[in-house]
Design an enzyme around this catalytic site. Structure first.
Site, PDB file in Angstrom:
ATOM      1  N   ASP A   1     119.406  34.962 136.174  1.00  0.00           N
ATOM      2  CA  ASP A   1     119.822  34.917 134.781  1.00  0.00           C
ATOM      3  C   ASP A   1     119.365  36.234 134.141  1.00  0.00           C
ATOM      4  O   ASP A   1     118.468  36.920 134.654  1.00  0.00           O
ATOM      5  CB  ASP A   1     119.235  33.705 134.049  1.00  0.00           C
ATOM      6  CG  ASP A   1     120.026  33.403 132.768  1.00  0.00           C
ATOM      7  OD1 ASP A   1     120.821  34.261 132.336  1.00  0.00           O
ATOM      8  OD2 ASP A   1     119.851  32.306 132.198  1.00  0.00           O
TER       9      ASP A   1
HETATM   10  C1  BGC Z   1     122.138  32.943 129.602  1.00  0.00           C
HETATM   11  C2  BGC Z   1     123.201  32.846 130.691  1.00  0.00           C
HETATM   12  C3  BGC Z   1     124.232  33.914 130.497  1.00  0.00           C
HETATM   13  C4  BGC Z   1     123.539  35.266 130.515  1.00  0.00           C
HETATM   14  C5  BGC Z   1     124.500  36.425 130.329  1.00  0.00           C
HETATM   15  C6  BGC Z   1     121.574  34.355 129.489  1.00  0.00           C
HETATM   16  O1  BGC Z   1     120.754  34.485 128.381  1.00  0.00           O
HETATM   17  O2  BGC Z   1     121.093  32.056 129.878  1.00  0.00           O
HETATM   18  O3  BGC Z   1     123.786  31.575 130.667  1.00  0.00           O
HETATM   19  O4  BGC Z   1     125.211  33.846 131.492  1.00  0.00           O
HETATM   20  O5  BGC Z   1     122.599  35.314 129.443  1.00  0.00           O
HETATM   21  O6  BGC Z   1     125.009  36.408 129.049  1.00  0.00           O
END
Ligand code: BGC
Length: 819
Positions: free
Chosen positions: A240
């Site tokens: 993530d």
């Molecule tokens: C979120 C993800 C997301 C990623 C990219 C993160 O903060 O938890 O779900 O895909 O950011 O935007």
């Protein structure tokens, strides 16, 4: 309308595997190069690929990039969010949505779509529940599999997330989920298993949190033993955004790609670890191959197929209308007939909330609002006559007697009052958890006042998770609208007027009150450790086992038709039965199959194991088959660390929701004899979660309960929110300032996602989120500064900045050399 692809991929690489790469090149492939791009290695002919959110619409940013849904993105269809999609109980429809998402992704130059999110809705308060499907892993897994299959049918890679056991937003990057192995596998991993086995996603996103003491992105048990070895996943595991910790540990454990752009320090650390004999080069090349495969497949795709945004809008509307769930309809108040005069009440009818805030936020191609549709009249109003509109409440919480009085006066003049209420932008969002399960006081009071003035009141709910409804028994009609995407307003009018016969079913329990929830006493964890004390008793598994009354059970939803169940037959393959539509209207029923185990293993009273959504014509009967599969009778046998089937007489229940199963039968199942139930599990045996002692939780965990001992000094894994206890005065001031900024944004009514992210971000993530400007050594220096040695720390950080920039340049030069 055809959407021109805005972006050209690089030429298809000549390379077919990564063995020819230098160790440094292979290591460098394991981190991204910008907010959304993987790292290209031009010297080796390896192109980059583009990742983008998200789960219910493509968020393609071509200008300023951020991962929090702040900067504007290209227009794309905003489909209903996962909580609504799950309520359709229709994986085929999810597949259609996935296909549309995949096409738009391709059209917008996106190779990997970051979704769907399939974390379990453990508590109704999780701020991201709207992005998740269900409290049940079978439903979540099958809906996600449909979506992934659709996305990948277009050539776009899907990336289910967040793997795994990620249930709270508070301290989301600095929270350790302490969960027993059986619960983890049965409740939190089964959905991911289904999606991996059924739909073979080409990527998966690890979660921010730790699981039982180890970061998800470097958790060998999760990433190698379970994901790759047991389930046969052969794709890329992407962290993530900012969620990786040690590049070396990730490579060893099975984590392929660190995102967004942590710089090249990780690559240098990987090379150093291999040279020091601490990391196997084969692990590095295996990870590089996983990343390379995505780059290679993306670059090799044919030109994207054209698509029609008008059709996608219609599809979004159709999904919304299948999701909308009718919860009450006393004396057949609904559907409303043409010519009915309606008092339209509620700010959400004027400015609908149709998606959630955060990384999943889509810039919709168009949006409809209930007020606009009714004011326009004609076909859009579906024959309803607008008596007037009143906002009824202040959007962000304040109660107003004047607004209520205005709404009441309006309601008195109309045949029917339509009251749109629900959760606002601040109540649920990525980055924060809801403080309670209530609607705003103003909304609750409004409903009571309006229904007293006009008993023909229909309440329309908006939101991604369950809410308390103290007024529910006095309201004759209640329709759950979820967050239904850009076509939600039309879809709702279709259901209210009977153009569409509702067929949505709840994918989560609606409890009478928050206190009834099994996690009420310990959710969210405010410290570093998040104890999953309730074990397997999540959602309906708790309510049905403990015998706690609910407002609406899991699987519940009404139709304008009525259905009868008969002729249940069970054999080794599965069940068949007949569903008869006893009404004069065509409709669709969701037939649900639950099982109860013989009882040699402690666990929930009943569990969903299959379902089928069937269309049944007025007066007609259809035969329904629901097959058994590898998930139907299994449990995780902790004593032998294996999936096993408990031998004995199982009970099969079939019906319309978990608490209403008119058909049942028993079936003899062959299997093993589980080890005897340990009486020391005490309160677990009756699902009495509030009575659970630490000793009993330790028995469930199979080990001593880990405890956190916060050091005096702040450490790399502490979130920045804890700076308020720093030894250095300036750091305390900075910490207080962050909290004050959050409070200020809250007061304004829209969450500041940047502040929320920073507050929950651990120090270690500074090195991962700064585009290579900060290295892990600099994080240590910053901590020194925060922990009472400001001068020494800041000097070291400044020197670190210079040496890191130099090292990055040197590494880049080396990478640019062809072998
Ligand atoms: C979120 C993800 C997301 C990623 C990219 C993160 O903060 O938890 O779900 O895909 O950011 O935007």
């Amino acid at each position: 309308m055809e959407h021109e692809r805005q972006f050209t991929t690089m030429e298809h690489p000549a390379l077919t595997d990564t063995n020819d790469l230098t160790l440094l090149q292979a290591a460098a492939l394991l981190s991204g190069s910008s907010a959304w791009d993987s790292r290209p290695i031009p010297a080796a002919g390896i192109p980059s690929f583009v990742m983008s959110d998200g789960p219910h619409g493509v968020r393609r940013q071509l200008g300023d990039a951020d991962h929090l849904g702040i900067a504007e993105s290209e227009k794309a269809t905003c489909f209903p969010t996962a909580s609504a999609v799950a309520a359709t109980w229709n994986p085929e429809l999810a597949r259609d949505m996935g296909e549309a998402l995949g096409l738009e992704a391709r059209g917008l130059g996106v190779d990997v779509l970051l979704g769907p999110g399939l974390n379990i809705k453990r508590s109704p308060l999780c701020g991201r529940n709207f992005e998740y499907f269900s409290e049940d892993p079978i439903l979540a897994g099958r809906m996600a599999a449909g979506l992934v299959d659709g996305i990948q049918s277009t050539g776009t890679a899907a990336c289910p997330k967040h793997f795994a056991v990620n249930s709270q937003e508070l301290r989301r990057m600095a929270s350790d989920s302490i969960v027993d192995e059986r619960t983890m596998r049965e409740i939190y991993l089964t959905g991911f298993e289904i999606v991996c086995r059924e739909a073979k996603p080409r990527a998966i996103m690890s979660s921010y949190n730790l699981v039982n003491g180890t970061y998800a992105h470097e958790n060998k048990h999760l990433l190698t033993d379970i994901l790759r070895t047991e389930w046969g996943f052969d794709g890329m595991v992407v962290s993530d955004w900012g969620g990786s910790n040690s590049a070396v540990e990730a490579a060893r454990a099975g984590g392929s790609l660190e995102m967004p752009a942590p710089g090249l320090a990780g690559a240098r650390q990987i090379v150093a670890a291999v040279e020091a004999g601490q990391l196997d080069a084969a692990d590095v090349y295996a990870r590089a191959q996983e990343v390379f495969n995505v780059a290679s497949a993306s670059a090799g795709l044919p030109a994207p197929r054209p698509y029609d945004l008008g059709q996608h809008h219609e599809l979004a509307t159709r999904i919304a209308s299948e999701a909308i769930t009718l919860l009450r309809n006393e004396e057949d108040l609904l559907p409303l007939s043409p010519g009915t005069s309606v008092a339209l009440i509620g700010d959400l009818a004027n400015t609908p909330r149709f998606q959630g805030s955060g990384s999943s936020q889509v810039n919709p191609t168009r949006v409809e609002a209930p007020r606009e549709l009714l004011e326009a009249g004609g076909e859009g109003a579906r024959g309803l006559v607008l008596e007037g509109y009143a906002s009824g409440y202040e959007r962000h919480g304040g109660t107003s007697d004047a607004l209520i009085a205005e709404a009441v006066a309006l309601a008195e003049r109309a045949d029917v009052a339509l009251v749109y209420v629900g959760l606002d932008e601040l109540a649920e969002s990525e980055g924060l958890d809801r403080p309670h399960m209530r609607l705003s006081e103003g909304q609750d009071r409004l409903i009571q006042a309006v229904v007293a003035a006009n008993p023909r009141t229909v309440v329309v709910l908006t939101g991604g998770a369950s809410v308390e409804m103290p007024w529910v028994s006095s309201v004759p009609a209640l329709v759950n609208g979820y967050l239904t995407g850009q076509g939600g307003a039309c879809a709702m009018l279709d259901v209210l007027t009977g153009v569409v016969n509702p067929s949505g079913r709840l994918a989560e329990t609606y409890a009478l009150s928050y206190e009834d929830h099994p996690t009420a006493e310990w959710y969210p964890a405010t410290g570093p450790l998040s104890y999953y004390r309730e074990g397997p008793f999540v959602g309906y598994r708790y309510f049905t086992t403990a015998g706690v009354d609910v407002a609406f059970p899991f699987g519940y939803g009404l139709s304008y038709s009525s259905f009868e169940y008969s002729d249940l037959a069970v054999n080794e393959e599965g069940v068949t039965l007949t569903v008869t539509n006893t009404s004069a209207r065509d409709g669709a029923e969701v037939v649900q199959l639950y099982v109860s185990a013989p009882g040699g293993v402690f666990g929930p009273a009943r569990e969903l194991k299959g379902f089928a959504k069937v269309e049944v014509g007025a007066g007609a009967s259809v035969s329904v088959t629901i097959p058994f599969d590898r998930y139907t009778f299994r449990h995780w046998e902790t004593s032998r660390a294996a999936w096993e089937t408990e031998a004995g007489t199982w009970t099969i229940h079939v019906g319309r929701n978990v608490s209403d199963t008119p058909l049942s039968a028993t079936v003899e199942v062959e299997g093993t004899t589980p080890s005897p139930i340990d009486p020391a599990l005490g309160h677990y045996l009756s699902a009495d979660v509030t009575g659970i002692t630490n000793g009993e939780f330790a028995v469930l965990l199979g080990r001593t309960i880990p405890t956190a001992h916060p050091a005096d000094d702040l450490v790399a894994s502490d979130p920045l929110s804890e700076m308020t206890r720093a030894k250095t005065w300036l750091a305390r001031v900075a910490g207080r300032k962050l909290h004050a900024l959050k409070a200020k944004a809250d007061a304004k009514g829209s969450p500041d996602l940047n502040i929320l992210f920073v507050l929950n971000m651990p120090f270690r993530a500074i090195a991962k989120m700064s585009n290579g400007a900060a290295s892990p050594d600099m994080v240590d220096a910053i901590l020194l500064a925060v922990n009472g040695h400001p001068l020494r720390g800041l000097t070291r950080a400044a020197l670190g900045f210079i040496s890191n920039a130099r090292a990055n340049k040197a590494t880049q030069r080396e990478l640019d050399q062809t072998r």
